[in-house]
Design an enzyme around this catalytic site. Structure first.
Site, PDB file in Angstrom:
ATOM      1  N   HIS A  54       6.262   7.407   4.700  1.00 17.35           N
ATOM      2  CA  HIS A  54       6.073   5.969   4.632  1.00 17.35           C
ATOM      3  C   HIS A  54       7.293   5.194   3.301  1.00 17.35           C
ATOM      4  CE1 HIS A  54       3.799   1.944   5.332  1.00 17.35           C
ATOM      5  NE2 HIS A  54       3.658   2.079   4.419  1.00 17.35           N
ATOM      6  N   PHE A 100       1.266  -5.259  -3.276  1.00 15.38           N
ATOM      7  CA  PHE A 100       0.018  -4.458  -3.760  1.00 15.38           C
ATOM      8  C   PHE A 100       0.679  -3.409  -4.630  1.00 15.38           C
ATOM      9  CE2 PHE A 100       0.542   0.310  -1.945  1.00 15.38           C
ATOM     10  CZ  PHE A 100      -0.845   0.300  -0.707  1.00 15.38           C
ATOM     11  N   ALA A 141       5.740  -5.381   0.660  1.00 13.51           N
ATOM     12  CA  ALA A 141       7.044  -4.932   0.207  1.00 13.51           C
ATOM     13  C   ALA A 141       8.135  -4.962   1.529  1.00 13.51           C
ATOM     14  CB  ALA A 141       8.142  -3.593  -0.497  1.00 13.51           C
TER      15      ALA A 141
END
Length: 158
Positions: free
Chosen positions: A88, A22, A56
């Site tokens: 988040h 990501f 992560a």
């Protein structure tokens, strides 16, 4: 007083790296810098293993599996968590960091945590070189320290 000096000699060390994909452009650049620094410290290319995960939150499970293999002297976590408009960011940052620490302690293996947590892309890009290079140095130094301490522990038991 006995003092153990830092040792940045990576010769003969085996290093595992887990990189979150990501924000891959930043993470990929961090991986390049980290691997280059490891090689500059003497870690042979064939002694560097890289695994990638989606994000992560998946880093700790991959680290745990690398650690449990007992094939590595140290591990490195690489990723980028950039604040968005929701909670988040905090969840991912906190859980990833806690998971990395837990694996290190549960498996008695040094893990250099190079998961960046920033407000924006610009901050992450600014930190690529220093954070990735530092992670490589931390992994090598701590691997040498733990290996030395373990050797001394077993020598004392004999």
């Amino acid at each position: 007083m006995n003092t153990i000096a830092p040792n940045l000699d990576g010769k003969h060390l085996r290093i595992g790296i887990v990189q979150a994909r990501f924000t891959n452009e930043i993470g990929s650049e961090m991986l390049k810098v980290c691997c280059r620094t490891l090689q500059e410290l003497g870690v042979a290319d064939e002694n560097i293993t890289v695994a990638t995960v989606p994000g992560a939150l998946e880093i700790p499970i991959a680290l745990m599996n690398l650690a449990s293999s007992e094939k590595f002297d140290a591990l490195i976590a690489i990723g980028v968590v950039i604040r968005g408009e929701t909670y988040h960011f905090e969840l991912v940052s906190n859980e990833s960091g806690a998971g990395v620490s837990r694996v290190a302690l549960d498996y008695n293996i040094p893990i250099a945590n190079a998961v960046l947590t920033t407000e924006n892309d610009a901050q992450a890009i600014e930190r690529i070189e220093e954070k990735a290079s530092d992670a490589a140095k931390v992994a090598v130094e701590c691997a040498n320290l733990v290996n030395l301490l373990l050797e001394e522990q077993f020598e004392d038991e004999e």
